[in-house]
Structure formats: structure tokens, C-alpha cells
Design a protein around this motif. Sequence first.
Motif, PDB file in Angstrom:
ATOM      1  N   TYR A  36       0.832  -1.204   0.000  1.00  0.00           N
ATOM      2  CA  TYR A  36       0.000   0.000   0.000  1.00  0.00           C
ATOM      3  C   TYR A  36       0.866   1.252   0.000  1.00  0.00           C
ATOM      4  CZ  TYR A  36      -4.161  -2.790   1.252  1.00  0.00           C
ATOM      5  OH  TYR A  36      -5.197  -3.671   1.268  1.00  0.00           O
ATOM      6  N   LYS A  37       1.880   1.261   0.837  1.00  0.00           N
ATOM      7  CA  LYS A  37       2.749   2.437   0.928  1.00  0.00           C
ATOM      8  C   LYS A  37       3.515   2.657  -0.379  1.00  0.00           C
ATOM      9  CE  LYS A  37       4.910   3.151   4.774  1.00  0.00           C
ATOM     10  NZ  LYS A  37       5.735   2.959   5.970  1.00  0.00           N
ATOM     11  N   LEU A  57       0.246  -2.085  10.941  1.00  0.00           N
ATOM     12  CA  LEU A  57      -0.061  -0.686  10.627  1.00  0.00           C
ATOM     13  C   LEU A  57       0.705   0.316  11.491  1.00  0.00           C
ATOM     14  CD1 LEU A  57      -3.881  -1.038  10.066  1.00  0.00           C
ATOM     15  CD2 LEU A  57      -2.257  -0.088   8.412  1.00  0.00           C
ATOM     16  N   ARG A  58       1.305  -0.140  12.573  1.00  0.00           N
ATOM     17  CA  ARG A  58       2.042   0.772  13.469  1.00  0.00           C
ATOM     18  C   ARG A  58       3.098   1.547  12.679  1.00  0.00           C
ATOM     19  NH1 ARG A  58       1.479   0.055  19.094  1.00  0.00           N
ATOM     20  NH2 ARG A  58       0.439  -1.865  19.685  1.00  0.00           N
ATOM     21  N   GLY A  59       3.039   2.855  12.796  1.00  0.00           N
ATOM     22  CA  GLY A  59       4.032   3.710  12.162  1.00  0.00           C
ATOM     23  C   GLY A  59       3.916   3.840  10.654  1.00  0.00           C
ATOM     24  N   SER A  60       2.853   3.322  10.062  1.00  0.00           N
ATOM     25  CA  SER A  60       2.705   3.324   8.599  1.00  0.00           C
ATOM     26  C   SER A  60       2.225   4.672   8.055  1.00  0.00           C
ATOM     27  CB  SER A  60       1.720   2.239   8.165  1.00  0.00           C
ATOM     28  OG  SER A  60       0.402   2.568   8.575  1.00  0.00           O
ATOM     29  N   ASN A  61       1.613   5.482   8.897  1.00  0.00           N
ATOM     30  CA  ASN A  61       0.990   6.758   8.493  1.00  0.00           C
ATOM     31  C   ASN A  61      -0.190   6.568   7.554  1.00  0.00           C
ATOM     32  OD1 ASN A  61       2.678   8.444  10.044  1.00  0.00           O
ATOM     33  ND2 ASN A  61       4.287   8.187   8.511  1.00  0.00           N
ATOM     34  N   LEU A  62      -0.731   5.359   7.448  1.00  0.00           N
ATOM     35  CA  LEU A  62      -1.951   5.128   6.681  1.00  0.00           C
ATOM     36  C   LEU A  62      -3.141   5.476   7.573  1.00  0.00           C
ATOM     37  CD1 LEU A  62      -1.099   1.695   5.042  1.00  0.00           C
ATOM     38  CD2 LEU A  62      -1.063   3.936   3.959  1.00  0.00           C
ATOM     39  N   ARG A  95      -3.246   3.398  19.488  1.00  0.00           N
ATOM     40  CA  ARG A  95      -3.571   4.806  19.219  1.00  0.00           C
ATOM     41  C   ARG A  95      -2.364   5.710  19.068  1.00  0.00           C
ATOM     42  NH1 ARG A  95      -5.610   5.069  24.982  1.00  0.00           N
ATOM     43  NH2 ARG A  95      -3.926   6.120  26.077  1.00  0.00           N
ATOM     44  N   SER A  96      -1.232   5.368  19.662  1.00  0.00           N
ATOM     45  CA  SER A  96      -0.080   6.268  19.580  1.00  0.00           C
ATOM     46  C   SER A  96       0.650   6.175  18.241  1.00  0.00           C
ATOM     47  CB  SER A  96       0.898   6.005  20.728  1.00  0.00           C
ATOM     48  OG  SER A  96       1.442   4.706  20.620  1.00  0.00           O
ATOM     49  N   ASN A  97       0.445   5.067  17.490  1.00  0.00           N
ATOM     50  CA  ASN A  97       1.169   4.967  16.221  1.00  0.00           C
ATOM     51  C   ASN A  97       0.366   4.332  15.088  1.00  0.00           C
ATOM     52  OD1 ASN A  97       1.313   2.421  17.319  1.00  0.00           O
ATOM     53  ND2 ASN A  97       3.518   2.484  17.681  1.00  0.00           N
ATOM     54  N   VAL A  98      -0.965   4.335  15.215  1.00  0.00           N
ATOM     55  CA  VAL A  98      -1.870   3.995  14.118  1.00  0.00           C
ATOM     56  C   VAL A  98      -2.867   5.151  14.017  1.00  0.00           C
ATOM     57  CG1 VAL A  98      -3.684   2.429  13.284  1.00  0.00           C
ATOM     58  CG2 VAL A  98      -1.650   1.487  14.406  1.00  0.00           C
TER      59      VAL A  98
END
Length: 150
Positions: A36-37, A57-62, A95-98
Motif C-alpha cells: 500500500y505504501k 499498521l504501526r508507524g505506517s501513516n496510513l 492509538r499512539s502509532n496507528v
Amino acid sequence: KWIRWRDTIAGGAHIGVDYGRLGDNLPAPRDVISLYKRCGIKSLRLFDPSPEVLQALRGSNLRVSLGVRNEDLPSLAASQAAANAWVNTNVAPYRSNVTFGWITLGNEVIPGPFAASVAPAINNIQNAINSIGLSGTKVRYSNIILLGKC
């Protein structure tokens, strides 16, 4: 198919992907998120909470639209405590990185046996989302509408 392309509108038109998990021989979530990225996908819809996908998804910025399973609607509608538990299990740990843009409820349930549970479940989930500091996350009903004959 494990993905379906769609246009979404939220602050402008962009491409989002429905990330379905029903099927055989599915690629690992980390590989899907990487694809996706690479393809410039900015948003995805996950039909139900999957810890493996949420971890990827963590840290993906999606931007994620996270679905609630239809069979969970009656308990979420009947109890704020159940909604709090759902959010604390499926949203709070990430919540902190998704980036949760939306929580969707009631996938194609109106009309049907779960229809009466949609509105109270939305209220309870919104309260739970607000209580963990994600007041910018929208809680919405999800449905497909037939606009004409094919």
C-alpha cells in the motif's frame, strides 16, 4: 481477491483500499501494508479488528477505517462498559502509532436483525473513543446503497 479499490472522499478525493481478510493464501499483513505504501495508498478500510494487521499498521501513516463486527453490535449497544472494553482492546493499544480516521459500525445491517443496535452502539463507541483522547476519530454507520439497476 484480498483488496478492492474504491474512491473515498474525506477532506478531498483520494484512493482508499478495502482490506478484506477472507480467503486463502493471503500475504502477510506487513507485506500488504508495504505494498500500500509503495503504491501511494493513503487510507484503508479494515472490516474487523485484527491484531496482526493493526500491529503491521504501526508507524505506517496510513489512515485507517476500523470496522466493528456486526455480531458485536447488540452488546455494544446495550452497554457502555462493553463499548469501552472493545475500544480498550482494539483501538487504545495502537492509538499512539496507528491513525484511526473512522470507526465504522453496521456493515450492511439495515434492514435486518442488528438494525436497532446501530445508533446506540455508535453513541457508546463514540463515548469510548472520546474517553481515550481520540475525539477526532469519527464513528459512523457503514452501508452500501443501490443507486440504480445494473
